[in-house]
Design a protein around this motif. Structure first.
Motif, PDB file in Angstrom:
ATOM      1  N   LEU A   7       0.854  -1.188   0.000  1.00 16.46           N
ATOM      2  CA  LEU A   7       0.000   0.000   0.000  1.00 16.46           C
ATOM      3  C   LEU A   7       0.888   1.236   0.000  1.00 16.46           C
ATOM      4  O   LEU A   7       1.869   1.293   0.745  1.00 16.46           O
ATOM      5  CB  LEU A   7      -0.892  -0.013   1.246  1.00 16.46           C
ATOM      6  N   GLN A   9       0.913   5.628  -0.011  1.00 17.17           N
ATOM      7  CA  GLN A   9       0.116   6.830   0.250  1.00 17.17           C
ATOM      8  C   GLN A   9       0.872   8.022  -0.338  1.00 17.17           C
ATOM      9  O   GLN A   9       1.519   8.790   0.379  1.00 17.17           O
ATOM     10  CB  GLN A   9      -0.106   6.989   1.759  1.00 17.17           C
ATOM     11  N   LEU A  29      -7.623   3.249  -3.990  1.00 19.95           N
ATOM     12  CA  LEU A  29      -8.616   3.037  -2.928  1.00 19.95           C
ATOM     13  C   LEU A  29      -9.444   4.295  -2.748  1.00 19.95           C
ATOM     14  O   LEU A  29      -8.902   5.381  -2.569  1.00 19.95           O
ATOM     15  CB  LEU A  29      -7.925   2.742  -1.587  1.00 19.95           C
ATOM     16  N   GLY A  30     -10.760   4.132  -2.805  1.00 20.73           N
ATOM     17  CA  GLY A  30     -11.640   5.222  -2.378  1.00 20.73           C
ATOM     18  C   GLY A  30     -11.957   4.954  -0.919  1.00 20.73           C
ATOM     19  O   GLY A  30     -11.055   4.752  -0.099  1.00 20.73           O
ATOM     20  N   GLY A  31     -13.231   4.861  -0.604  1.00 16.84           N
ATOM     21  CA  GLY A  31     -13.622   4.536   0.775  1.00 16.84           C
ATOM     22  C   GLY A  31     -13.613   3.035   1.022  1.00 16.84           C
ATOM     23  O   GLY A  31     -13.879   2.577   2.132  1.00 16.84           O
ATOM     24  N   CYS A  32     -13.361   2.249  -0.004  1.00 17.43           N
ATOM     25  CA  CYS A  32     -13.202   0.777   0.047  1.00 17.43           C
ATOM     26  C   CYS A  32     -14.513   0.009   0.183  1.00 17.43           C
ATOM     27  O   CYS A  32     -14.484  -1.226   0.227  1.00 17.43           O
ATOM     28  CB  CYS A  32     -12.258   0.327   1.167  1.00 17.43           C
ATOM     29  N   ASP A  47      -3.532   4.725  -1.883  1.00 17.05           N
ATOM     30  CA  ASP A  47      -4.419   5.496  -1.016  1.00 17.05           C
ATOM     31  C   ASP A  47      -4.180   6.982  -1.301  1.00 17.05           C
ATOM     32  O   ASP A  47      -3.053   7.478  -1.171  1.00 17.05           O
ATOM     33  CB  ASP A  47      -4.077   5.145   0.444  1.00 17.05           C
ATOM     34  N   LEU A  48      -5.242   7.675  -1.701  1.00 17.87           N
ATOM     35  CA  LEU A  48      -5.092   9.087  -2.090  1.00 17.87           C
ATOM     36  C   LEU A  48      -5.235  10.049  -0.894  1.00 17.87           C
ATOM     37  O   LEU A  48      -5.309  11.260  -1.086  1.00 17.87           O
ATOM     38  CB  LEU A  48      -6.138   9.446  -3.159  1.00 17.87           C
ATOM     39  N   SER A  49      -5.259   9.500   0.314  1.00 20.74           N
ATOM     40  CA  SER A  49      -5.555  10.322   1.500  1.00 20.74           C
ATOM     41  C   SER A  49      -4.596  11.495   1.718  1.00 20.74           C
ATOM     42  O   SER A  49      -4.958  12.481   2.339  1.00 20.74           O
ATOM     43  CB  SER A  49      -5.531   9.467   2.766  1.00 20.74           C
ATOM     44  N   MET A  68     -11.752  12.716  -2.973  1.00 22.98           N
ATOM     45  CA  MET A  68     -11.832  11.967  -1.712  1.00 22.98           C
ATOM     46  C   MET A  68     -12.899  12.529  -0.761  1.00 22.98           C
ATOM     47  O   MET A  68     -12.993  12.094   0.393  1.00 22.98           O
ATOM     48  CB  MET A  68     -10.465  11.945  -1.022  1.00 22.98           C
ATOM     49  N   CYS A 103     -17.948   7.192   4.929  1.00 25.92           N
ATOM     50  CA  CYS A 103     -16.818   6.380   4.422  1.00 25.92           C
ATOM     51  C   CYS A 103     -16.618   6.539   2.912  1.00 25.92           C
ATOM     52  O   CYS A 103     -15.492   6.617   2.448  1.00 25.92           O
ATOM     53  CB  CYS A 103     -17.052   4.894   4.707  1.00 25.92           C
TER      54      CYS A 103
END
Ligand SMILES: Cc1cc2nc3c(=O)[nH]c(=O)nc-3n(C[C@H](O)[C@H](O)[C@H](O)COP(=O)(O)OP(=O)(O)OC[C@H]3O[C@@H](n4cnc5c(N)ncnc54)[C@H](O)[C@@H]3O)c2cc1C
Ligand code: FES
Ligand code: FES
Lengths: 266, 149
Positions: A7, A9, A29-32, A47-49, A68, A103
């Motif tokens: 993973l 980020q 990955l969005g909210g999964c 993960d685009l967080s 996001m 989420c």
């Protein structure tokens, strides 16, 4: 549930895109929530967080929404509650529950082009553009017609105009998918009629929208436009309803939606 | 992967798998109020708060909790107990299986909505399924707890 081997980020979109296109099963990955329903074996999840894509803001005559941003933020944001008669909050408010909407993300909801989507139906009734990292900026309607390619939906742009709009749907139970959903908007004399969950992906009833824009708004003419939308679009059958049922429902919901918007415009 | 988070006001550093979900991480550290049922994001049983917002811990990856404040029933035990007493007094609980997620979401709603109407309460709690009560008892209990008519 999906599995993932690695993973990342990333702090830059460029890196996210590079990783995405490195290997076939590298995945954003969005909210999964939807990914979790499957059993995909993801090599590297992206993960685009850390990309600051969680925002809704007004800019240069547009409402800009980061990929996001959660559906709950769409539902509660003051700008979206006040604009377009609260079309977007209305459209997302029946999707499962508050915790779920906290989420799931708008970027995934649009990029995945789900046929049942309530979000896409509402966005199509507005002047919405999507911005993809590689594919650039384009009208949502064009994006929906494109074949799926690997890309990152970065943000949405909604033209901040004086459009009046409404959203209606029918569900068998509170948190089920829509059997059919409808969004209708009017800007000056220009009507847009959108029907989704047919169960195919939402689309604009182009002929019915154009015809309604030429008409006065008598009860008979509104009904005619609703009938025309039902004739123009294709409907299908699944466990939630038959094609015939959806077609009949389309006439009723579209007419109601036109009537609602017409009364807002008075 | 190592994550640092504040769980019920306590700073912790935990090792998690990259595809581990928050519900499993919390349970493996003894926070057994957190439960799973549907695991398809539909029932609300696994509700916890991330940064004071209700989320589904069956859907949230643990790595995403890094740097965040997480709250479970153990962290709001006084409020949870007060509400649970009202639930019992109103006869609105049967097997109690749905309660952990329901209680967390009611407490979140209490912070978010001022003087909510029946419609607003029902809408806020739609994501919490209960197979026993038929919901009317729960609505009565929530209104009593919030002191709304
Ligand atoms: C049980 C259930 C019920 C639902 N009911 C409804 C409903 O009634 N109405 C409705 O409108 N929707 C419904 N949805 C869909 C939901 O609202 C979301 O649209 C969906 O879960 C995807 O959002 P996510 O953030 O969970 O994305 P994820 O599951 O994380 O991702 C979904 C897909 O999008 C890709 N992706 C994510 N973000 C991006 C991005 N920025 N750019 C490119 N690709 C991206 C992922 O790689 C993946 O392929 C439902 C979903 C579930 C699981
Ligand atoms: S277990 Fe998380 S929503 Fe049901
Ligand atoms: S009391 Fe049994 S599921 Fe709610």
């Amino acid at each position: 549930m999906f599995t993932l081997s690695d993973l990342v980020q990333p702090e830059k979109l460029e890196t996210a895109y590079q990783v995405l296109t490195n290997k076939r099963n590298n995945t954003i990955l969005g909210g999964c929530a939807f990914l979790k329903m499957g059993s995909k074996r993801i090599s590297t999840a992206i993960d685009l967080s850390n990309l600051n894509l969680n925002y809704i803001k007004e800019q240069d005559g547009f409402i800009e929404i980061g990929a996001m941003t959660s559906l709950r933020e769409l539902e509660t944001h003051i700008l979206l509650r006040e604009q377009f008669n609260g079309l977007l909050p209305k459209a997302v408010s029946s999707i499962i529950g508050v915790q779920f909407r906290n989420c799931v993300t708008v970027g995934a909801s649009v990029f995945a082009k789900y046929g049942f989507s309530d979000v896409i139906t509402a966005l199509l009734a507005l002047n919405t553009e999507v911005e993809l990292y590689k594919g650039g900026r384009m009208p949502l309607a064009d994006f929906l017609k494109q074949p799926k390619v690997k890309d990152i939906l970065v943000r949405l742009w909604i033209k901040l105009d004086t459009r009046q709009a409404t959203y209606l749907n029918l569900r068998k139970s509170a948190s089920d998918y829509s059997i059919l959903n409808v969004a209708v908007s009017k800007l000056d004399n220009q009507w847009t009629i959108v029907v989704g969950a047919r169960p195919r992906r939402a689309s604009i009833a182009i002929k019915a929208s154009a015809a309604l824009s030429q008409r006065s708004l008598s009860d008979a003419e509104m009904e005619e436009a609703a009938n025309q939308a039902a004739e123009e679009l294709a409907f299908g059958t699944n466990m939630r309803g038959t094609a015939e049922y959806r077609k009949a429902l389309c006439k009723v919901l579209v007419k109601r939606a036109i009537m609602e918007v017409a009364s807002e415009c008075k | 992967m190592q994550i640092t988070l504040t769980i019920n006001d306590k700073l912790v550093i935990w090792d998690v798998e990259k595809d581990e979900i928050l519900a499993d991480t919390l349970r493996s550290h003894g926070l057994l109020s957190v439960k799973k049922a549907c695991e398809t994001s539909c029932c609300g049983l696994c509700t916890v708060w991330v940064e004071d917002k209700s989320v589904l811990s069956c859907t949230t990856l643990s790595v995403r909790a890094h740097g965040k404040k997480i709250t479970t029933i153990e962290g709001v035990s006084k409020d949870a107990e007060d509400f649970a007493r009202v639930l019992t007094a109103e006869g609105s609980e049967q097997c109690g299986f749905c309660s952990p997620g329901f209680v967390m979401n009611v407490l979140a709603m209490k912070k978010e909505l001022v003087n909510p109407s029946d419609k607003e309460i029902i809408h806020y709690l739609t994501g919490n399924l209960c197979r026993c009560t038929g919901y009317m008892g729960q609505l009565r209990a929530v209104k009593t707890y919030l002191g709304v008519q």
